[in-house]
Design an enzyme around this catalytic site. Structure first.
Site, mmCIF file in Angstrom:
data_model
loop_
_atom_site.group_PDB
_atom_site.id
_atom_site.type_symbol
_atom_site.label_atom_id
_atom_site.label_comp_id
_atom_site.label_asym_id
_atom_site.label_seq_id
_atom_site.Cartn_x
_atom_site.Cartn_y
_atom_site.Cartn_z
ATOM 1 N N PHE A 153 38.555 54.959 49.752
ATOM 2 C CA PHE A 153 39.424 54.573 48.645
ATOM 3 C C PHE A 153 40.162 53.282 48.948
ATOM 4 O O PHE A 153 41.263 53.054 48.467
ATOM 5 C CB PHE A 153 40.415 55.707 48.343
ATOM 6 C CG PHE A 153 39.723 56.954 47.890
ATOM 7 C CD1 PHE A 153 39.423 57.141 46.552
ATOM 8 C CD2 PHE A 153 39.325 57.914 48.798
ATOM 9 C CE1 PHE A 153 38.755 58.281 46.123
ATOM 10 C CE2 PHE A 153 38.659 59.060 48.386
ATOM 11 C CZ PHE A 153 38.372 59.250 47.051
ATOM 12 N N LEU A 154 39.562 52.451 49.789
ATOM 13 C CA LEU A 154 40.262 51.226 50.186
ATOM 14 C C LEU A 154 40.245 50.190 49.073
ATOM 15 O O LEU A 154 39.287 50.086 48.308
ATOM 16 C CB LEU A 154 39.654 50.637 51.461
ATOM 17 C CG LEU A 154 38.176 50.275 51.499
ATOM 18 C CD1 LEU A 154 37.936 48.894 50.940
ATOM 19 C CD2 LEU A 154 37.692 50.350 52.929
ATOM 20 N N ALA A 253 50.009 45.751 32.777
ATOM 21 C CA ALA A 253 49.068 45.196 31.800
ATOM 22 C C ALA A 253 48.703 43.791 32.249
ATOM 23 O O ALA A 253 49.455 43.138 32.966
ATOM 24 C CB ALA A 253 49.718 45.160 30.427
ATOM 25 N N CYS A 261 34.695 47.505 42.238
ATOM 26 C CA CYS A 261 34.649 48.955 42.005
ATOM 27 C C CYS A 261 34.848 49.372 40.553
ATOM 28 O O CYS A 261 33.960 49.995 39.966
ATOM 29 C CB CYS A 261 35.686 49.643 42.875
ATOM 30 S SG CYS A 261 35.260 49.600 44.611
HETATM 31 C C1 UDX Z 1 39.936 49.634 43.741
HETATM 32 C C2 UDX Z 1 40.692 50.930 44.084
HETATM 33 O O1 UDX Z 1 42.102 50.660 44.113
HETATM 34 C C3 UDX Z 1 40.222 51.503 45.406
HETATM 35 O O2 UDX Z 1 40.870 52.743 45.650
HETATM 36 C C4 UDX Z 1 38.719 51.694 45.354
HETATM 37 O O3 UDX Z 1 38.224 52.185 46.576
HETATM 38 C C5 UDX Z 1 38.026 50.381 45.010
HETATM 39 O O4 UDX Z 1 38.547 49.867 43.790
HETATM 40 P P1 UDX Z 1 40.136 47.048 44.374
HETATM 41 O O5 UDX Z 1 39.040 46.821 43.393
HETATM 42 O O6 UDX Z 1 40.035 46.393 45.694
HETATM 43 O O7 UDX Z 1 40.301 48.624 44.667
HETATM 44 O O8 UDX Z 1 41.503 46.527 43.730
HETATM 45 P P2 UDX Z 1 42.758 47.101 42.940
HETATM 46 O O9 UDX Z 1 43.963 46.627 43.611
HETATM 47 O O10 UDX Z 1 42.646 48.554 42.691
HETATM 48 O O11 UDX Z 1 42.638 46.297 41.562
HETATM 49 C C6 UDX Z 1 41.493 46.410 40.728
HETATM 50 C C7 UDX Z 1 41.679 45.589 39.471
HETATM 51 O O12 UDX Z 1 42.654 46.180 38.622
HETATM 52 C C8 UDX Z 1 42.160 44.150 39.712
HETATM 53 O O13 UDX Z 1 41.444 43.279 38.878
HETATM 54 C C9 UDX Z 1 43.620 44.189 39.348
HETATM 55 O O14 UDX Z 1 44.101 42.945 38.905
HETATM 56 C C10 UDX Z 1 43.618 45.209 38.225
HETATM 57 N N1 UDX Z 1 44.910 45.897 38.039
HETATM 58 C C11 UDX Z 1 45.415 46.710 39.011
HETATM 59 C C12 UDX Z 1 45.615 45.720 36.847
HETATM 60 O O15 UDX Z 1 45.175 44.994 35.943
HETATM 61 N N2 UDX Z 1 46.789 46.390 36.679
HETATM 62 C C13 UDX Z 1 47.324 47.225 37.626
HETATM 63 O O16 UDX Z 1 48.399 47.799 37.391
HETATM 64 C C14 UDX Z 1 46.611 47.377 38.823
#
Ligand code: UDX
Length: 456
Positions: A153-154, A253, A261
């Site tokens: 879940f990283l 948002a 992922c």
């Molecule tokens: C994600 C999951 O968090 C992780 O647990 C899984 O294993 C892999 O996918 P990651 O893709 O590295 O990790 O990034 P994350 O920080 O979760 O952000 C994903 C996307 O969501 C980004 O584009 C981020 O900008 C967006 N996001 C995140 C939002 O738009 N709003 C938020 O509140 C949080």
């Protein structure tokens, strides 16, 4: 101490390998790319990830981790082999399992003692059953091989911390032996372990990622409605977050989720449902909202400006989020081609993503427009007609509202990450559009200027 082999040295495999070494296991990481293996042996990480290089060097020096292309030697006497190769998305949304299959076959041909194969890669529910059968079909030696599921879940940018201090470890096994082996491998991490069957473990990974993606798309949907009814999404999120049943995280948002992922896993789960004759309406909606959201600001700006042709357009942030050089499904990749098509002269800034972006969009003339990469934000803003913010890097957040006003030819900013307070931008005289909040329009900018003049 276990002898662990790890297949694949991307985000999942390399981080897992390094963290296993860090807690005292003997680790060998396998990759087909010789250059990458040499690089890692010399202590250089092929990916940009906080703390990773330091731990690679420390554990390599201590003799707890090594890297090789020779999978036979790595697999033959391993207690456990972790598979962390990619499962890229195919055009129909399904996951491509060919890398997993290749590794499974190599394992079958190499193992010389009983061994637990652990799949870390995100795979459709039921895949691990097939991987186990596949390995058994191709086994060369008379040894016991079982397959377990252990999704990770990283998040990129905090991968090492997310692994060493994970909120939970999910293990999916079909036998006591497999369960106990994995429990013992994870014992030195001192983290909560949830032990379930293999298919449930596979589903936990998809269900978790899809839930988070849904949460973001839901907030983006509500943000768009906020704009129409005059509410402020940040205030709304703040108010919602206090409810522990909702939680305050992942309520931001913005310009849509990207990365390796969420986009892939939402499509894959939707595909799995369809394959099983079920329509996963909620996830489908999350995918649709996200697609629209990515170009929301471009659409807003297109309405505001007659044309982008010949305009200097500052683009701040290219990567899908801060702390990574990864561009996969980044909003910049949806918007830059639209701007170039319209003849914009883009000046793009990103602290680490430029090299990767320039591979897709080389510097210079591009279609009707052009793209120039700059190494500081001022160069991008100087004389610009409009600015788009796509990633909330610390360097970009540090730019003051006054800087936009001072440097830009027209202080017109479209912020996909809600970095600034609308009021502060307005007070600085910047026309500011963001997500789910009232804009500071030209009229209101003028009004606040007049007020200032009256007061002075
Ligand atoms: C994600 C999951 O968090 C992780 O647990 C899984 O294993 C892999 O996918 P990651 O893709 O590295 O990790 O990034 P994350 O920080 O979760 O952000 C994903 C996307 O969501 C980004 O584009 C981020 O900008 C967006 N996001 C995140 C939002 O738009 N709003 C938020 O509140 C949080």
């Amino acid at each position: 101490m276990f002898k662990i082999a790890v297949a694949g040295t991307g985000y999942v495999g390399l981080v897992a390998g390094v963290c296993f070494a860090e807690v005292g296991h003997q680790v060998i990481c396998v990759d087909i790319d010789k250059k990458k293996v040499d690089l890692m042996k010399s202590g250089i990480s092929p990916i940009y990830e906080a703390d990773l290089e330091e731990l690679m060097q420390k554990n390599y020096a201590a003799g707890r981790i090594d890297y090789t292309t020779d999978y036979r030697t790595a697999y033959k006497d391993a207690d456990a082999i972790f598979i962390g190769v990619g499962t890229p998305e195919q055009p129909d949304g399904s996951a491509n399992l060919s890398f997993i299959a290749t590794v499974a076959r190599q394992i079958a041909e190499s193992v010389e003692k009983d061994c637990l194969v652990v799949v870390k890669s995100t795979v459709p529910v039921g895949t691990n059953d097939k991987v186990e059968q596949f390995i058994k079909d191709f086994l060369v030696n008379d040894v016991k091989v079982e397959v377990a599921s252990n999704p990770e879940f990283l998040a990129q940018g905090s991968a090492v911390r997310d692994t060493l201090q994970a909120e939970r470890i999910i293990i999916g096994t079909e036998s006591k032996w497999a369960e106990e082996t994995l429990m013992r491998i994870y014992e030195p991490f001192h983290l909560p372990i949830v032990s379930v069957n293999r298919r449930s473990a596979e589903m936990i990974k998809y269900a978790s990622n899809n839930f988070l993606a849904l949460k973001i798309s839901y907030m983006n949907d509500i943000a768009n409605l906020c704009e129409l009814v005059g509410a402020d999404i940040q205030d709304v999120a703040r108010g919602m977050g206090y409810d522990e049943r909702i939680g305050s995280k992942f309520l931001n948002a913005g310009i849509g989720f990207g990365g390796s992922c969420f986009p892939k896993d939402t499509k894959a789960l939707e595909y799995i449902a369809r394959q099983n004759g079920y329509e996963l309406k909620t996830v489908k909606a999350a995918i649709d909202v996200n697609k629209e959201q990515k170009t929301m600001l471009y659409k807003k700006a297109s309405k505001r400006l007659i044309t982008f042709n010949g305009l200097k357009v500052a683009v701040l942030g290219l990567t899908f989020k801060p702390g990574t050089d990864d561009l996969r499904e980044a909003p910049s990749l949806d918007n830059v081609p639209l701007l170039l098509e319209q003849g914009a002269d883009i000046y793009a800034y990103d602290p680490v993503g430029v090299n990767n972006f320039a591979r897709v969009y080389p510097e210079g003339k591009n279609g009707k427009g052009s793209i120039t990469y700059v190494s500081n934000i001022e160069q991008a803003l100087e004389g610009a007609n409009v600015c788009f913010i796509f990633t909330e890097w610390g360097e970009i957040k540090a730019v003051t509202p006054e800087t936009y006003k001072r440097l830009m030819r027209t202080p017109l900013v479209y912020d996909g990450r809600n970095i600034y307070s609308v009021q502060e931008m307005q007070e600085a005289g910047v026309e500011y559009h963001s997500i789910g909040r009232k804009p500071s329009t030209r009229e209101s900018v003028k009004e606040s200027r007049n007020l200032e003049l009256q007061n002075s």
